[in-house]
Design a protein around this motif. Sequence first.
Motif, PDB file in Angstrom:
ATOM      1  N   THR A  28      -3.629   0.786   8.650  1.00 14.25           N
ATOM      2  CA  THR A  28      -3.573   0.195   7.480  1.00 14.25           C
ATOM      3  C   THR A  28      -3.299  -1.524   7.836  1.00 14.25           C
ATOM      4  O   THR A  28      -3.463  -2.463   6.859  1.00 14.25           O
ATOM      5  CB  THR A  28      -2.102   0.506   6.904  1.00 14.25           C
ATOM      6  OG1 THR A  28      -1.078   0.166   7.685  1.00 14.25           O
ATOM      7  CG2 THR A  28      -1.981   1.786   6.290  1.00 14.25           C
ATOM      8  N   GLU A  80      -5.822  12.853  -2.414  1.00  8.46           N
ATOM      9  CA  GLU A  80      -5.005  11.684  -2.302  1.00  8.46           C
ATOM     10  C   GLU A  80      -3.814  12.329  -1.328  1.00  8.46           C
ATOM     11  O   GLU A  80      -3.130  13.161  -1.474  1.00  8.46           O
ATOM     12  CB  GLU A  80      -4.379  10.971  -3.493  1.00  8.46           C
ATOM     13  CG  GLU A  80      -3.381   9.854  -3.574  1.00  8.46           C
ATOM     14  CD  GLU A  80      -3.207   9.018  -4.665  1.00  8.46           C
ATOM     15  OE1 GLU A  80      -4.202   8.696  -5.330  1.00  8.46           O
ATOM     16  OE2 GLU A  80      -2.045   9.018  -5.121  1.00  8.46           O
ATOM     17  N   SER A  81      -3.314  11.338  -0.287  1.00  7.14           N
ATOM     18  CA  SER A  81      -2.110  11.786   0.439  1.00  7.14           C
ATOM     19  C   SER A  81      -0.781  11.673  -0.139  1.00  7.14           C
ATOM     20  O   SER A  81      -0.686  11.096  -1.027  1.00  7.14           O
ATOM     21  CB  SER A  81      -2.234  11.092   1.707  1.00  7.14           C
ATOM     22  OG  SER A  81      -1.686   9.643   1.380  1.00  7.14           O
ATOM     23  N   GLU A 123       1.737  10.079   0.996  1.00 10.07           N
ATOM     24  CA  GLU A 123       2.166   8.698   1.297  1.00 10.07           C
ATOM     25  C   GLU A 123       1.376   7.950   0.155  1.00 10.07           C
ATOM     26  O   GLU A 123       2.195   7.049  -0.344  1.00 10.07           O
ATOM     27  CB  GLU A 123       1.632   8.508   2.548  1.00 10.07           C
ATOM     28  CG  GLU A 123       1.747   7.077   3.026  1.00 10.07           C
ATOM     29  CD  GLU A 123       0.692   6.054   2.728  1.00 10.07           C
ATOM     30  OE1 GLU A 123       0.688   5.053   1.754  1.00 10.07           O
ATOM     31  OE2 GLU A 123      -0.518   6.476   2.920  1.00 10.07           O
ATOM     32  N   ALA A 124       0.066   8.137  -0.240  1.00 10.56           N
ATOM     33  CA  ALA A 124      -0.383   7.358  -1.270  1.00 10.56           C
ATOM     34  C   ALA A 124       0.314   7.605  -2.473  1.00 10.56           C
ATOM     35  O   ALA A 124       0.455   6.482  -3.230  1.00 10.56           O
ATOM     36  CB  ALA A 124      -1.761   7.370  -1.152  1.00 10.56           C
ATOM     37  N   ASN A 157       3.640   5.788  -2.659  1.00 14.64           N
ATOM     38  CA  ASN A 157       3.440   4.149  -2.818  1.00 14.64           C
ATOM     39  C   ASN A 157       3.006   3.900  -4.152  1.00 14.64           C
ATOM     40  O   ASN A 157       3.494   2.964  -4.589  1.00 14.64           O
ATOM     41  CB  ASN A 157       2.710   3.834  -1.593  1.00 14.64           C
ATOM     42  CG  ASN A 157       3.191   3.627  -0.410  1.00 14.64           C
ATOM     43  OD1 ASN A 157       4.382   2.960  -0.509  1.00 14.64           O
ATOM     44  ND2 ASN A 157       2.999   3.782   0.808  1.00 14.64           N
ATOM     45  N   ARG A 158       2.418   4.767  -4.755  1.00 12.24           N
ATOM     46  CA  ARG A 158       1.913   4.657  -6.181  1.00 12.24           C
ATOM     47  C   ARG A 158       3.029   4.468  -6.884  1.00 12.24           C
ATOM     48  O   ARG A 158       3.145   3.452  -7.796  1.00 12.24           O
ATOM     49  CB  ARG A 158       0.986   5.533  -6.596  1.00 12.24           C
ATOM     50  CG  ARG A 158       0.176   5.423  -7.788  1.00 12.24           C
ATOM     51  CD  ARG A 158      -0.738   6.601  -8.196  1.00 12.24           C
ATOM     52  NE  ARG A 158      -1.700   6.971  -7.458  1.00 12.24           N
ATOM     53  CZ  ARG A 158      -3.051   6.409  -7.671  1.00 12.24           C
ATOM     54  NH1 ARG A 158      -3.091   5.250  -8.644  1.00 12.24           N
ATOM     55  NH2 ARG A 158      -4.086   6.455  -6.903  1.00 12.24           N
ATOM     56  N   LEU A 176       5.573   1.643  -5.923  1.00 11.61           N
ATOM     57  CA  LEU A 176       5.169   0.199  -6.205  1.00 11.61           C
ATOM     58  C   LEU A 176       5.288  -0.219  -7.539  1.00 11.61           C
ATOM     59  O   LEU A 176       5.488  -1.168  -8.121  1.00 11.61           O
ATOM     60  CB  LEU A 176       3.916  -0.131  -5.695  1.00 11.61           C
ATOM     61  CG  LEU A 176       3.721  -0.065  -4.046  1.00 11.61           C
ATOM     62  CD1 LEU A 176       2.172  -0.202  -3.574  1.00 11.61           C
ATOM     63  CD2 LEU A 176       4.543  -1.436  -3.540  1.00 11.61           C
ATOM     64  N   ASN A 177       4.857   0.850  -8.412  1.00 11.34           N
ATOM     65  CA  ASN A 177       4.904   0.584  -9.957  1.00 11.34           C
ATOM     66  C   ASN A 177       6.345   0.860 -10.513  1.00 11.34           C
ATOM     67  O   ASN A 177       6.786  -0.039 -11.261  1.00 11.34           O
ATOM     68  CB  ASN A 177       4.259   1.663 -10.564  1.00 11.34           C
ATOM     69  CG  ASN A 177       2.624   1.225 -10.490  1.00 11.34           C
ATOM     70  OD1 ASN A 177       2.271   0.348 -11.285  1.00 11.34           O
ATOM     71  ND2 ASN A 177       1.535   1.938  -9.657  1.00 11.34           N
ATOM     72  N   ILE A 213       5.307   8.679   5.978  1.00 12.18           N
ATOM     73  CA  ILE A 213       4.606   7.400   6.323  1.00 12.18           C
ATOM     74  C   ILE A 213       5.095   7.222   7.890  1.00 12.18           C
ATOM     75  O   ILE A 213       5.973   6.907   8.096  1.00 12.18           O
ATOM     76  CB  ILE A 213       5.414   6.003   5.522  1.00 12.18           C
ATOM     77  CG1 ILE A 213       5.530   6.433   3.949  1.00 12.18           C
ATOM     78  CG2 ILE A 213       4.892   4.937   5.858  1.00 12.18           C
ATOM     79  CD1 ILE A 213       6.201   5.536   3.162  1.00 12.18           C
TER      80      ILE A 213
END
Lengths: 315, 187
Positions: A30, A171-172, A174-175, A178-179, A182-183, A204
Amino acid sequence: MQAIRTWLNERGYLEVSTPTLSPDLIPEPTIQNFSTRLISEFLGEREFYLIPSPEIHMKKIIGEIRRSIYQFSRCFRNSEQVGSLHNPEFTMLEYYTVDCDDESSIAITEELIGTTALPGCPKELLPPFKRMTVNEACSTYGNFDLDHLQDIGKLREKARSLGFPIEDHTESWEATFNRLFLNLVEPRLPQACPLVLCDYPMQIECLAKRKAGTFYRRRWELYAKGVEIANCYDEETDVQVIKDYYRRHYAMLASQRAPLHQVIPDVDEHFADYFGSSYPQSSGVALGFDRLLMLELGLDNLGGVILFPLSDIIL
Amino acid sequence: MIKAGQIDKGTALLIKGQPFICVEREFVNPGKGSAFVRLKLKSPSTGQTLRETMKTQDNAEDITVEDRDCQYLYNDGEMFHFMLTETFEQIEIPMTSFPDYQYIMKDGETYRVTFWEHSPLDIQVPAKVIFTVAEAEEAIKGDTVTGATKMVTTETGLTVRVPIFIKQGEKILVNTETKEYLERVNK
């Protein structure tokens, strides 16, 4: 900077100075890297990389001298947005404390910031730090409980029910996490005092130890006024775990970057050999010094603390 | 469709059938995580703002817009009145969509206005604008502290914090996003 040096020196930390140019880096998919070319008339040419953090060298030193160390170092991260909170070249304060875990590092960081803060530092940056696990934050602010969402199918289903349809079925975990984080969570984190968010999900992956019997890692991040300013690991020392991390993350990094012609740094295949049974237990904190200074001065832009910021040149 | 990572300030998107303009964009890499982009979107017709954080690889529905030159005529407290320089047609844009533009735009100046299906979506103001200082307090005698500042008002009514040596009638360059003084203009 002088106050921080004095504080760390008085507590027995040794200041070190390690190279900014490195022949290899820790594979971190990353973080995009800067590369440059060493040219020698006698030895030929070789690719070198600007370090994204001094971790690679500092961990080798700890294995040799087995004591607490620190340094202020220039670090370089490519492809991040140049602007108020990012400059591709920045100053990191990294301190490793031996015989210390992630928990104790919170108290050390609290005292370090509390003692060395500039006069007039906003109270939102001063101790006491509020502590919260990532899962407590997710449950409180996002209404989802990671303990019950370890299965990727369940996490996707939860994401859908919270209004985030996941179109990409590859989509993992982790992703998707995080979605949601973060939202739903990060914008609602309390900002009245510094917040230590600890126990990051094990998915992660990083060189922080797993927390036995849980789905989490011994890692925390420090937020002040909503800005991430520090990251701490209880450092992984298991040779096999580090080897596996290197192998998998290098493969991931290379497969992601090769089609895009991005820099693929070399890695030291023998890095894991610096660890092992005699390697001391330690906890490392990487603190964004420019961000800390910016917040202590009550500013909201790194341009106020970095001379000749890149944003003045390219924006 | 475009990738969320390609959305920039000023990109027009269609969200649930309604046009939005991206007004802020920030790339975020949550600690050791995948790349995301944090967007602040604004509906020019209602002034509604949306905050979305998307993976840079997510798809978003972009719309084709057209930029046209418009002369700013005046505002009546509710609407900005513009005239299209090509056709002399007059248009109105609600002031609530661009609350601080009344202090930035100058009567008679031409601005690029973004249209979608004949409706104005966005007014593009330059990132840096030269203003004339209309009102300035006199510097207090003996006030020689380095970095001393005072407030001035420009001909458009914008209040800006400036160094103490700036006088009424002088020209100053201002960042229109942060409303910060940049430099004195000697011409």
